[in-house]
Write a protein that holds these residues in place. Structure first.
Motif, PDB file in Angstrom:
ATOM      1  N   HIS A  73       0.824  -1.193   0.000  1.00 30.10           N
ATOM      2  CA  HIS A  73       0.000   0.000   0.000  1.00 30.10           C
ATOM      3  C   HIS A  73       0.855   1.238   0.000  1.00 30.10           C
ATOM      4  N   GLN A  74       1.947   1.104   0.692  1.00 28.45           N
ATOM      5  CA  GLN A  74       2.819   2.271   0.762  1.00 28.45           C
ATOM      6  C   GLN A  74       3.412   2.535  -0.599  1.00 28.45           C
ATOM      7  N   GLU A  75       3.770   1.505  -1.311  1.00 29.41           N
ATOM      8  CA  GLU A  75       4.341   1.665  -2.649  1.00 29.41           C
ATOM      9  C   GLU A  75       3.286   2.241  -3.578  1.00 29.41           C
ATOM     10  N   THR A  76       2.069   1.747  -3.513  1.00 22.69           N
ATOM     11  CA  THR A  76       0.983   2.251  -4.352  1.00 22.69           C
ATOM     12  C   THR A  76       0.693   3.683  -3.978  1.00 22.69           C
ATOM     13  N   ALA A  77       0.709   3.976  -2.709  1.00 21.75           N
ATOM     14  CA  ALA A  77       0.472   5.340  -2.259  1.00 21.75           C
ATOM     15  C   ALA A  77       1.589   6.231  -2.756  1.00 21.75           C
ATOM     16  N   SER A  78       2.844   5.711  -2.712  1.00 25.21           N
ATOM     17  CA  SER A  78       3.978   6.479  -3.204  1.00 25.21           C
ATOM     18  C   SER A  78       3.829   6.736  -4.685  1.00 25.21           C
ATOM     19  N   GLN A  79       3.413   5.732  -5.409  1.00 30.11           N
ATOM     20  CA  GLN A  79       3.235   5.893  -6.858  1.00 30.11           C
ATOM     21  C   GLN A  79       2.096   6.863  -7.138  1.00 30.11           C
ATOM     22  N   SER A  80       1.021   6.725  -6.399  1.00 30.14           N
ATOM     23  CA  SER A  80      -0.121   7.626  -6.575  1.00 30.14           C
ATOM     24  C   SER A  80       0.306   9.045  -6.236  1.00 30.14           C
ATOM     25  N   PHE A  81       1.094   9.156  -5.169  1.00 30.99           N
ATOM     26  CA  PHE A  81       1.562  10.475  -4.764  1.00 30.99           C
ATOM     27  C   PHE A  81       2.475  11.055  -5.853  1.00 30.99           C
ATOM     28  N   ALA A  82       3.340  10.225  -6.423  1.00 28.75           N
ATOM     29  CA  ALA A  82       4.243  10.652  -7.479  1.00 28.75           C
ATOM     30  C   ALA A  82       3.426  11.065  -8.693  1.00 28.75           C
ATOM     31  N   LYS A  83       2.375  10.271  -9.014  1.00 32.47           N
ATOM     32  CA  LYS A  83       1.524  10.619 -10.147  1.00 32.47           C
ATOM     33  C   LYS A  83       0.811  11.940  -9.884  1.00 32.47           C
ATOM     34  N   LEU A  84       0.354  12.097  -8.642  1.00 35.12           N
ATOM     35  CA  LEU A  84      -0.317  13.343  -8.286  1.00 35.12           C
ATOM     36  C   LEU A  84       0.628  14.519  -8.392  1.00 35.12           C
ATOM     37  N   GLU A  85       1.869  14.340  -7.919  1.00 37.60           N
ATOM     38  CA  GLU A  85       2.860  15.408  -8.027  1.00 37.60           C
ATOM     39  C   GLU A  85       3.143  15.718  -9.489  1.00 37.60           C
ATOM     40  N   ASP A  86       3.259  14.669 -10.329  1.00 33.48           N
ATOM     41  CA  ASP A  86       3.478  14.882 -11.767  1.00 33.48           C
ATOM     42  C   ASP A  86       2.299  15.632 -12.373  1.00 33.48           C
ATOM     43  N   ALA A  87       1.099  15.208 -11.973  1.00 32.31           N
ATOM     44  CA  ALA A  87      -0.101  15.857 -12.503  1.00 32.31           C
ATOM     45  C   ALA A  87      -0.136  17.317 -12.057  1.00 32.31           C
ATOM     46  N   LEU A  88       0.208  17.593 -10.809  1.00 34.12           N
ATOM     47  CA  LEU A  88       0.233  18.974 -10.305  1.00 34.12           C
ATOM     48  C   LEU A  88       1.289  19.793 -11.031  1.00 34.12           C
ATOM     49  N   LYS A  89       2.464  19.172 -11.270  1.00 34.04           N
ATOM     50  CA  LYS A  89       3.526  19.877 -11.983  1.00 34.04           C
ATOM     51  C   LYS A  89       3.076  20.175 -13.403  1.00 34.04           C
ATOM     52  N   GLU A  90       2.444  19.161 -14.047  1.00 32.56           N
ATOM     53  CA  GLU A  90       1.958  19.358 -15.420  1.00 32.56           C
ATOM     54  C   GLU A  90       0.873  20.437 -15.428  1.00 32.56           C
ATOM     55  N   ASN A  91       0.007  20.397 -14.414  1.00 31.35           N
ATOM     56  CA  ASN A  91      -1.045  21.403 -14.303  1.00 31.35           C
ATOM     57  C   ASN A  91      -0.429  22.783 -14.120  1.00 31.35           C
ATOM     58  N   SER A  92       0.610  22.887 -13.304  1.00 32.92           N
ATOM     59  CA  SER A  92       1.310  24.162 -13.087  1.00 32.92           C
ATOM     60  C   SER A  92       1.962  24.639 -14.374  1.00 32.92           C
ATOM     61  N   ASP A  93       2.595  23.720 -15.099  1.00 31.36           N
ATOM     62  CA  ASP A  93       3.230  24.068 -16.380  1.00 31.36           C
ATOM     63  C   ASP A  93       2.178  24.569 -17.377  1.00 31.36           C
ATOM     64  N   LEU A  94       1.041  23.838 -17.412  1.00 27.89           N
ATOM     65  CA  LEU A  94      -0.035  24.253 -18.313  1.00 27.89           C
ATOM     66  C   LEU A  94      -0.597  25.625 -17.914  1.00 27.89           C
ATOM     67  N   ARG A  95      -0.687  25.869 -16.603  1.00 31.08           N
ATOM     68  CA  ARG A  95      -1.185  27.162 -16.112  1.00 31.08           C
ATOM     69  C   ARG A  95      -0.232  28.266 -16.554  1.00 31.08           C
TER      70      ARG A  95
END
Length: 141
Positions: free
Chosen positions: A2-24
């Motif tokens: 779960h921790q690994e999945t959470a880490s991956q989800s968190f990493a995906k979320l961070e990537d999505a936030l970074k991409e969202n910031s770049d798009l903004r």
């Protein structure tokens, strides 16, 4: 796991936030570009409107000048016509004056001839009176 999945989800979320910031950031850049382009377009339209107004004023001024020149041309033609008429009248008057001067000279010549004839007749009359007086004396003698 779960921790690994959470880490991956968190990493995906961070990537999505970074991409969202770049798009903004890209969106903000595009909005600035659009804003600048709109400002330039508005300035160009304002300039074009001023130029159009100036051209319309120039065209109206030229139409007015054309009308004035056409009116002046009409006036000039009318004046020329009057002048030609007066010139023709003056020429006819000069011819008439010349004819009258010729008639006056002819009449003066005729008067001089009549005066000479009168003088000659007067001389002849005196001569005849003298001859008559001589003849009367001769008859009386």
């Amino acid at each position: 796991q779960h921790q690994e999945t959470a880490s991956q989800s968190f990493a995906k979320l961070e990537d999505a936030l970074k991409e969202n910031s770049d798009l903004r950031i890209k969106l903000d850049d595009r909005e600035r570009e659009v804003s600048v382009a709109n400002a330039k377009a508005a300035a160009a339209k304002e300039s074009a409107d001023r130029r159009t107004k100036q051209l319309e004023e120039d065209a109206q001024r030229l139409r007015d000048q054309l009308r004035e020149r056409q009116a002046a041309g009409e006036e000039l033609r009318a004046t020329r016509s009057v002048l030609e008429s007066k010139t023709a009248t003056a020429a006819a008057a000069e011819k008439r004056a010349g004819d009258l001067e010729t008639r006056l000279r002819d009449a003066q010549d005729e008067v001089r001839a009549l005066k000479k004839s009168e003088f000659d007749a007067s001389q002849r009359s005196r001569t005849l009176e003298i001859e008559l007086g001589d003849t009367k004396r001769k008859l009386a003698a």
